[in-house]
Each structure stands twice: as C-alpha cells, then as structure tokens.
Design a protein around this motif. Structure first.
Motif, PDB file in Angstrom:
ATOM      1  N   ARG A 187       0.853  -1.194   0.000  1.00  0.00           N
ATOM      2  CA  ARG A 187       0.000   0.000   0.000  1.00  0.00           C
ATOM      3  C   ARG A 187       0.885   1.239   0.000  1.00  0.00           C
ATOM      4  O   ARG A 187       1.889   1.297   0.707  1.00  0.00           O
ATOM      5  N   ALA A 189       0.714   5.754  -0.391  1.00  0.00           N
ATOM      6  CA  ALA A 189      -0.088   6.974  -0.484  1.00  0.00           C
ATOM      7  C   ALA A 189       0.624   7.975  -1.382  1.00  0.00           C
ATOM      8  O   ALA A 189       1.812   8.252  -1.201  1.00  0.00           O
ATOM      9  N   LEU A 203      -1.457  10.825 -10.165  1.00  0.00           N
ATOM     10  CA  LEU A 203      -2.310   9.762  -9.625  1.00  0.00           C
ATOM     11  C   LEU A 203      -2.768   8.800 -10.726  1.00  0.00           C
ATOM     12  O   LEU A 203      -2.732   7.576 -10.543  1.00  0.00           O
ATOM     13  N   LYS A 207      -1.712   4.859 -10.668  1.00  0.00           N
ATOM     14  CA  LYS A 207      -2.673   3.770 -10.511  1.00  0.00           C
ATOM     15  C   LYS A 207      -2.338   2.618 -11.453  1.00  0.00           C
ATOM     16  O   LYS A 207      -2.378   1.442 -11.073  1.00  0.00           O
ATOM     17  N   ASP A 216      -1.540  -1.056  -3.705  1.00  0.00           N
ATOM     18  CA  ASP A 216      -2.767  -0.248  -3.707  1.00  0.00           C
ATOM     19  C   ASP A 216      -2.362   1.206  -3.500  1.00  0.00           C
ATOM     20  O   ASP A 216      -1.921   1.583  -2.413  1.00  0.00           O
ATOM     21  N   VAL A 218      -3.242   5.003  -3.004  1.00  0.00           N
ATOM     22  CA  VAL A 218      -4.362   5.827  -2.553  1.00  0.00           C
ATOM     23  C   VAL A 218      -3.950   7.291  -2.555  1.00  0.00           C
ATOM     24  O   VAL A 218      -2.774   7.626  -2.370  1.00  0.00           O
ATOM     25  N   ALA A 219      -4.918   8.163  -2.760  1.00  0.00           N
ATOM     26  CA  ALA A 219      -4.657   9.598  -2.764  1.00  0.00           C
ATOM     27  C   ALA A 219      -4.692  10.141  -1.348  1.00  0.00           C
ATOM     28  O   ALA A 219      -5.590   9.813  -0.562  1.00  0.00           O
ATOM     29  N   SER A 220      -3.710  10.964  -1.017  1.00  0.00           N
ATOM     30  CA  SER A 220      -3.659  11.597   0.298  1.00  0.00           C
ATOM     31  C   SER A 220      -3.390  13.089   0.104  1.00  0.00           C
ATOM     32  O   SER A 220      -2.268  13.504  -0.168  1.00  0.00           O
ATOM     33  N   PHE A 235      -2.304   6.784   8.129  1.00  0.00           N
ATOM     34  CA  PHE A 235      -1.850   5.853   7.093  1.00  0.00           C
ATOM     35  C   PHE A 235      -0.903   4.811   7.673  1.00  0.00           C
ATOM     36  O   PHE A 235      -0.911   3.641   7.258  1.00  0.00           O
ATOM     37  N   SER A 241       2.953  -0.263   4.530  1.00  0.00           N
ATOM     38  CA  SER A 241       2.545   0.936   3.800  1.00  0.00           C
ATOM     39  C   SER A 241       3.763   1.828   3.543  1.00  0.00           C
ATOM     40  O   SER A 241       4.760   1.773   4.266  1.00  0.00           O
TER      41      SER A 241
END
Length: 349
Positions: A187, A189, A203, A207, A216, A218-220, A235, A241
């Motif tokens: 994961r 961010a 982004l 992806k 994975d 994810v947008a932060s 997070f 992560s």
C-alpha cells in the motif's frame, strides 16, 4: 539686347542650381540620419537595464532555493546578463503558501517586467491568469498541456514556455523503488497538495503502475502541517505501507516534519528531490534542479533578445539522479539493494 538678357538670367539660374544642390545635400543627410535611427535605438536599448520578475514558491531563506537561484543567475551571466549591470531581478517568495501566489503575482505583473520566471505549477497557473502579454518562463511544472499553459511541447502557442519537470511515467519508477527496498509493501499513499501540484496527473499514471506491482495506491491530499501529521499517523496504522511524494511546494516546505513523522512511524518513502534525502529522507529519484534553472535562464535570455515564447519548444530534462540515505534505511530496518547503491549518485551514510 539678347546678350544682355542672357547675362541677366545667368545669376538667377545659378541661384536655382545652388538651391537644388543644397536641397539634395539636405535630403541625403536626412536620409542618412533616418537610416541610422534604428541602429542608434538598438544601441540605446542595449545599454538599458532589462527587468526580470521571479515568483518562487519556496521560502527566501531555504538553502535549496538559494542554490537554485544561484544557478539561474549563473545561467544568465554565462549569456551576458549580470544583476546590477544590465538586468534587475524582482524576486517574490511565497514560502509554500498558496494563498500568497495571487498577491505576489499581481505585484510582479504590475511592475511590467520584460519576462517572468514562474516556479512550480501553482505559481504558473496564477501568473497565467494575471497576464497573457508578459512572457513567462516556467520551471518545475510537470503537466503544462493538461494545465492549459501550452498547446503542445514543440509549439507552446501563447506567452508561456519553459522546462518540463517530470513526465507522468516517473511515478512507476518511484513505486518500483519503494517495492525494491521494501518487498512486503502492499500500500502506498500519493502524498501532496492538490492546489500546488498536478496531483491527478501523477495519480492516474501511478494507478496503472501500482497494479502491476501489487500495490494499492491511494490519494492523500494535504494542505497544512496539521493535515500532514494527521494523514501520516492514520496511514501508518496499516502495516506494509509507504509514502510517495510527487513534486509539491507544500511538502517541500514541510519536508522536515514529513521526514520526522516517516521515521517515527517507520514508514518508507520515496521523494522527488535530492534535498529530502540530505535532510534525512530515505531515498529520492529526480531531476537535477540546478540544471533545470540553468535551462530556464537560457530561455529568459532568448526572450530578452527578442524571441517569442510561442516559438520556443518546452525543454525536457536529461539529467536524473538517485540518492539514498543509508542511516535512515538502517533505522527503518531496511536493506538497500546493491543495484540501488550502484545507481545512486549520492549515498549518505
């Protein structure tokens, strides 16, 4: 009688000839003066001081900012432009505050400089809103077409041109570096301020690259120091992560806080700029910032000499560098792969 009349007419005729000669001499002299006017004007223009505006997203006393601007001035000096001699540079520094971009942009545009250096995407967007007449040379901009700054890289088409920072595909490189140094990572961010960087540009590309690496993404979105602290703490609660930071004025200004939080929560991160690693960040892969500012100086020079931005293709960076902080890797319990060490231009122990 005829002889007498001829003698009387001779002075009059000679007078007319003299007048014609003087008139011809006057026209020749006047014509020469007219022909010399453009040369004289050019000579006078060459002796005047040209004005450059520079709107910088970072703080004035940031050592990295000082180094980049020194490279910019060196690039100008190499081409004959020296502060205090034939150019004057009006600087404005936003210190990472997006709310200051419009205020400072208005100030610079009101000064009517010959050309403006726009630093970062957020700054350039505001400058474009303020003027469509003054030439703007941008630097640290990654999606100039998507942002509407230019029509195309080879033919910008307006009053803006400059130096491309990153293509979107670089996100795949950053993710691969995270996976390489932390193989169990699942994961990540994408960590930045949407207001001051081309967030969606990175982004979307990220992806696609993340799925192939079983990550994975994810947008932060963060805007303030408080946002940064809350986001990293939340997070980090999920194991395996990591953080991926695209170029962004907000995260650069708050880099010490981000690096400290990543260390506290034992979160690996890859950064877009070498300055993060020098400050204690784990690793970076990115452009040579001083080189980008020297390239920007080459376009400021050409515009001062009469070229139009629309005729100056956007330049793309050719120099990239990897940096790794071994001390930080050890503190995080990570082993830096041999291949990464070989590729690194700077290894901090």
């Amino acid at each position: 009688m005829v002889s007498f009349l001829r003698r009387m007419a001779r002075p009059a005729r000679e007078g007319r000839i003299a007048i014609l000669i003087r008139r011809r001499q006057f026209i020749v002299t006047l014509g020469g003066a007219i022909a010399a006017w453009p040369l004289a004007a050019r000579g006078q223009q060459a002796g005047t001081t040209r004005r450059i505006g520079a709107l910088i997203a970072f703080a004035k006393d940031d050592p990295d900012t000082e180094e980049r601007l020194a490279a910019f001035r060196q690039g100008l000096a190499k081409r004959g432009w020296v502060e205090g001699r034939n150019i004057h540079i009006d600087y404005r520094f936003a210190a990472g505050r997006g709310d200051q971009f419009p205020v400072l942009a208005k100030e610079l545009v009101a000064m009517q400089p010959d050309v403006i250096l726009g630093h970062t995407t957020g700054v350039t967007a505001i400058l474009q809103r303020e003027t469509r007449a003054i030439p703007i040379v941008f630097v640290n901009v990654s999606d100039p077409i998507g942002m509407g700054f230019i029509a195309s890289l080879p033919r910008p088409g307006g009053n803006l041109t400059g130096v491309l920072h990153y293509e979107a595909s670089i996100v795949g490189k950053w993710l691969a570096m995270l996976k390489e140094i932390a193989p169990r990572l699942t994961r990540a961010a994408l960590f930045a301020n949407r207001q001051t960087t081309s967030f969606d540009y990175f982004l979307k590309s990220g992806k696609a690259a993340a799925s192939s690496l079983a990550i994975d993404l994810v947008a932060s979105h963060v805007e303030t120091a408080a946002d940064i602290e809350r986001a990293i703490e939340a997070f980090a609660r999920v194991p395996n992560s990591g953080l991926l930071l695209p170029p962004d004025a907000t995260t650069v200004v708050h880099r010490d806080l981000i690096i400290a939080l990543a260390a506290r929560h034992r979160v690996p991160a890859v950064y877009p700029l070498h300055v993060f690693v020098v400050a204690g960040g784990l690793m970076s892969y990115g452009t040579d910032q001083n080189d980008l500012f020297r390239l920007a100086a080459s376009y400021v020079d050409r515009i001062l000499r009469g070229d139009k931005p629309t005729d100056l293709p956007v330049q793309t960076p050719t120099r990239f560098e990897t940096a790794v902080n071994l001390k930080t890797a050890k503190a995080l319990g990570l082993e830096v792969p041999a291949g990464m060490l070989v590729a690194a231009a700077d290894v901090i122990e």
